[in-house]
Design a protein around this motif. Structure first.
Motif, mmCIF file in Angstrom:
data_model
loop_
_atom_site.group_PDB
_atom_site.id
_atom_site.type_symbol
_atom_site.label_atom_id
_atom_site.label_comp_id
_atom_site.label_asym_id
_atom_site.label_seq_id
_atom_site.Cartn_x
_atom_site.Cartn_y
_atom_site.Cartn_z
ATOM 1 N N GLN A 220 -34.348 8.762 21.964
ATOM 2 C CA GLN A 220 -34.402 7.799 23.072
ATOM 3 C C GLN A 220 -34.225 8.505 24.413
ATOM 4 O OE1 GLN A 220 -31.999 4.188 22.702
ATOM 5 N NE2 GLN A 220 -31.714 4.691 20.559
ATOM 6 N N LEU A 240 -40.077 0.237 26.165
ATOM 7 C CA LEU A 240 -39.523 -0.625 25.122
ATOM 8 C C LEU A 240 -38.992 0.267 24.015
ATOM 9 C CD1 LEU A 240 -42.554 -2.996 25.255
ATOM 10 C CD2 LEU A 240 -40.222 -3.719 25.693
ATOM 11 N N THR A 383 -35.278 -3.258 23.112
ATOM 12 C CA THR A 383 -34.647 -3.356 24.433
ATOM 13 C C THR A 383 -35.624 -2.804 25.470
ATOM 14 O OG1 THR A 383 -33.604 -1.206 24.146
ATOM 15 C CG2 THR A 383 -32.275 -3.129 23.587
ATOM 16 N N GLU A 385 -36.325 -1.110 29.316
ATOM 17 C CA GLU A 385 -35.790 -0.397 30.477
ATOM 18 C C GLU A 385 -36.903 -0.232 31.498
ATOM 19 O OE1 GLU A 385 -33.758 3.187 29.372
ATOM 20 O OE2 GLU A 385 -32.573 2.159 27.842
ATOM 21 N N THR A 396 -31.405 -1.793 33.414
ATOM 22 C CA THR A 396 -31.541 -2.057 31.992
ATOM 23 C C THR A 396 -31.394 -3.557 31.731
ATOM 24 O OG1 THR A 396 -30.579 0.074 31.500
ATOM 25 C CG2 THR A 396 -30.634 -1.503 29.696
ATOM 26 N N VAL A 398 -31.239 -6.125 28.634
ATOM 27 C CA VAL A 398 -31.144 -6.149 27.162
ATOM 28 C C VAL A 398 -31.659 -7.486 26.635
ATOM 29 C CG1 VAL A 398 -29.593 -5.890 25.200
ATOM 30 C CG2 VAL A 398 -29.214 -4.569 27.277
#
Ligand code: ATP
Ligand code: MG
Length: 398
Positions: A220, A240, A383, A385, A396, A398
């Motif tokens: 990530q 994503l 999630t 970003e 961010t 969520v």
């Protein structure tokens, strides 16, 4: 005489568009403005066949030029000086440009953007060439391979004089070709593939599959670093992050080892499609290149395509590893990609994946999977970003 700097941007492919040219130019101008927005006041103007960035009193004209060289659609950019279109004013700035410079050979390349100017380009070349020879008596004129080329572009209201013109990426401005969802691993290939789609005018939405908590979060971090680097080309990005470890565990329970790579890839494609469609993507993009690894045979590519309801674009399909690596180095993604990490594909992946799966084999392998629920699980766990450039603020959600 105070020099008045300006960056002069030439485009190529954008200029070939007919009815759509104003739209393409608007995007190009907007992207140039955005790419240089943190550097100081820039006034953009469209001139015939070029875009001009006026930089009177700008603190960093060279940085503006360097940023312009990283805007898709730009064929070349040069730091030029603006003068009134009189021969004396042109000579004054040419004199300044050659002052203190040593060069064995040179040429003047004059062009008139309007033909009513009283001197022809041949006459301008001759006059200004003679002027340079007075200033640099040891230099000679070389029309073919000059060490120094002095460009003189005469426009109706003023003239631009510059020496060094650098090549930009070419292609089309980001935002003119729609959105694609790019499957971004931490590897070398997929960032290059994403960039090549940007260069064709696409806005790229990034989708990364990770196996946290089964594997560390390194992949990530790499995906974020890659997106940050690539956002320099499209100014705003969305990444994503999709948890894939649980889904892989389900696959392992019923799918025989050789079939797993293709089954994983088909699941990734289905999830990326669902996430992408919800955000306006009209196609997917991957970093596959024919024959590079086991999953990248024509048969397996066909099986992966059959899982998708959107076209899967593979801009690297005909490139070899050396070419791709060269582009990754140039983009600055290579150093990020070679950081060691364990990709989710190393998790539960057999040493000898099937290289030529038939439709029947894939169907049999997937028969005991609840595909819609796996896809829903991936989408629900994703999630989001966001990244932007030049501001680089990151939020961010969520
Ligand atoms: P890359 O260098 O891009 O990782 P690769 O040569 O390792 O590619 P594969 O592992 O077969 O090739 O992956 C093919 C493509 O599948 C990748 O280019 C990428 O588009 C997509 N892909 C693979 N793993 C992931 C992942 N973890 N997340 C998102 N996409 C992935
Ligand atoms: Mg890979």
């Amino acid at each position: 005489m105070k020099l008045r700097p300006a960056v002069i941007v030439h485009y190529h492919e954008v200029g070939l568009k007919r009815g759509n040219r104003p739209l393409f130019l608007r995007h190009l101008a907007r992207n140039l403005a955005r790419a240089t927005s943190d550097l100081g006041p820039v006034h953009l103007r469209q001139l015939s066949g070029r875009i001009l960035l006026d930089l009177d009193d700008h603190p960093a004209p060279e940085t503006v030029r360097d940023r312009a060289l990283r805007v898709c659609g730009v064929a070349s950019a040069a730091l030029a000086y603006r003068v009134p279109s009189s021969l004396d004013a042109m000579k004054a700035v040419v004199g300044r440009l050659v002052e203190g410079r040593t060069f064995a050979s040179f040429r003047i390349t004059a062009r008139r953007a309007f033909k009513t100017y009283p001197m022809t380009s041949v006459e301008l070349n001759r006059e200004l060439g003679a002027f340079v020879l007075q200033r640099a008596p040891t230099a000679r004129v070389d029309l073919h391979e000059p060490e120094l080329e002095i460009h003189v572009e005469v426009m109706p209201a003023e003239t631009f004089v510059y020496t060094d013109r650098f090549a930009g990426p070419g292609g089309l401005p980001v935002g003119t070709a729609g959105t694609v969802a790019a499957l971004l691993s931490g590897g070398i290939d997929s960032p290059v593939a994403a960039w090549r789609m940007m260069k064709r005018g696409c806005r790229v939405l990034f989708v990364h599959f990770h196996s946290v908590p089964y594997l560390p979060a390194t992949s990530q971090a790499k995906a974020r670093a890659l997106v940050e680097r690539l956002t320099e080309w499209q100014y705003e990005s969305c990444l994503l992050l999709v948890p894939f470890g649980e889904i892989q565990r389900e696959v392992v329970l019923t799918v025989p080892p050789p079939a797993r790579v293709v089954v994983y890839r088909r699941l990734m494609v289905r999830i990326a499609e669902a996430l992408g469609r919800a955000r306006g993507a009209q196609a997917l993009a991957t970093g596959e290149s024919l024959g590079q690894v086991a999953s990248q045979t024509l048969e397996n590519i066909a099986r992966i395509d059959e899982a998708a309801g959107l076209p899967i674009l593979r801009p690297l399909i005909g490139m070899d590893k050396l070419e791709i690596t060269g582009q990754a180095r140039w983009l600055g993604t290579f150093e990020i990609s070679i950081e060691p990490d364990q990709d989710c594909c190393t998790l539960f992946t057999p040493r000898h994946p099937a290289t030529r799966m038939s439709q029947e084999e894939v169907q049999a392998a997937e028969a005991r999977l609840d595909l819609p629920s796996l896809v829903a699980q991936g989408c629900a766990g994703a999630t989001v970003e966001t990244f932007d450039f030049p501001a680089r603020a990151r939020v961010t959600v969520v």
